[in-house]
Design a protein around this motif. Structure first.
Motif, PDB file in Angstrom:
ATOM      1  N   TYR A 117     -50.988 -30.422  60.215  1.00 16.45           N
ATOM      2  CA  TYR A 117     -51.763 -30.345  61.440  1.00 16.45           C
ATOM      3  C   TYR A 117     -50.929 -30.892  62.586  1.00 16.45           C
ATOM      4  O   TYR A 117     -50.419 -32.002  62.537  1.00 16.45           O
ATOM      5  CB  TYR A 117     -53.052 -31.144  61.291  1.00 16.45           C
ATOM      6  CG  TYR A 117     -53.898 -31.144  62.531  1.00 16.45           C
ATOM      7  CD1 TYR A 117     -54.671 -30.041  62.849  1.00 16.45           C
ATOM      8  CD2 TYR A 117     -53.913 -32.240  63.379  1.00 16.45           C
ATOM      9  CE1 TYR A 117     -55.445 -30.025  63.986  1.00 16.45           C
ATOM     10  CE2 TYR A 117     -54.684 -32.229  64.515  1.00 16.45           C
ATOM     11  CZ  TYR A 117     -55.449 -31.125  64.814  1.00 16.45           C
ATOM     12  OH  TYR A 117     -56.212 -31.108  65.941  1.00 16.45           O
ATOM     13  N   PRO A 175     -54.220 -26.109  62.279  1.00  8.23           N
ATOM     14  CA  PRO A 175     -54.898 -26.776  61.161  1.00  8.23           C
ATOM     15  C   PRO A 175     -54.381 -26.354  59.794  1.00  8.23           C
ATOM     16  O   PRO A 175     -55.135 -26.283  58.831  1.00  8.23           O
ATOM     17  CB  PRO A 175     -56.343 -26.329  61.356  1.00  8.23           C
ATOM     18  CG  PRO A 175     -56.201 -24.938  61.900  1.00  8.23           C
ATOM     19  CD  PRO A 175     -54.967 -24.976  62.776  1.00  8.23           C
ATOM     20  N   ALA A 233     -55.049 -28.792  56.780  1.00  6.79           N
ATOM     21  CA  ALA A 233     -56.476 -28.863  56.450  1.00  6.79           C
ATOM     22  C   ALA A 233     -56.921 -27.609  55.710  1.00  6.79           C
ATOM     23  O   ALA A 233     -57.689 -27.685  54.750  1.00  6.79           O
ATOM     24  CB  ALA A 233     -57.303 -29.057  57.720  1.00  6.79           C
ATOM     25  N   GLY A 274     -60.992 -25.025  56.452  1.00  5.77           N
ATOM     26  CA  GLY A 274     -60.307 -26.133  57.100  1.00  5.77           C
ATOM     27  C   GLY A 274     -61.202 -27.051  57.910  1.00  5.77           C
ATOM     28  O   GLY A 274     -60.742 -28.063  58.413  1.00  5.77           O
TER      29      GLY A 274
END
Length: 111
Positions: free
Chosen positions: A30, A37, A40, A97
């Motif tokens: 990230y 992202p 994630a 995410g």
């Protein structure tokens, strides 16, 4: 039967595979400046979604087991929602995410 040497090679291969997976997550990490992202999403796909799927299956099994107790009290719907419904939404409706605390199912409700 596998020899001790074969077991060591298998263990070493598994350790390298796990190390490679954990090293790839920060590489796709990230970036707070760009908002990427990647880490994630990777963690969600590799860990959270499979765990959610297992939780859904286990919740469904528990719900079926609870039916003899919840049907007479007319609480089968509530038990189904708590044991299966929440896990289903966590696993299949939540955007990839996005952490559960940052998302609620009502965000995707039809208007």
């Amino acid at each position: 039967m596998k020899t001790p040497l074969a077991k060591r090679w298998i263990a070493a291969g598994l350790a390298l595979a796990l190390a490679g997976t954990s090293a790839a997550l920060p590489a796709a990490g990230y970036d707070p400046e760009t908002g990427d992202p990647g880490a994630a999403m990777a963690a969600d796909v590799l860990f959270a979604r499979p765990i959610g799927l297992v939780g859904t299956v286990l919740g469904a099994a528990l719900w079926v087991v609870s039916l003899p107790f919840t049907l007479p009290s007319r609480s089968a719907d509530e038990a189904g929602e708590a044991l299966v419904g929440q896990q289903l939404r966590y696993t299949f409706e939540r955007p990839l995410g996005v952490e559960p605390r940052d998302w609620s199912p009502s965000e995707n409700a039809p208007h």
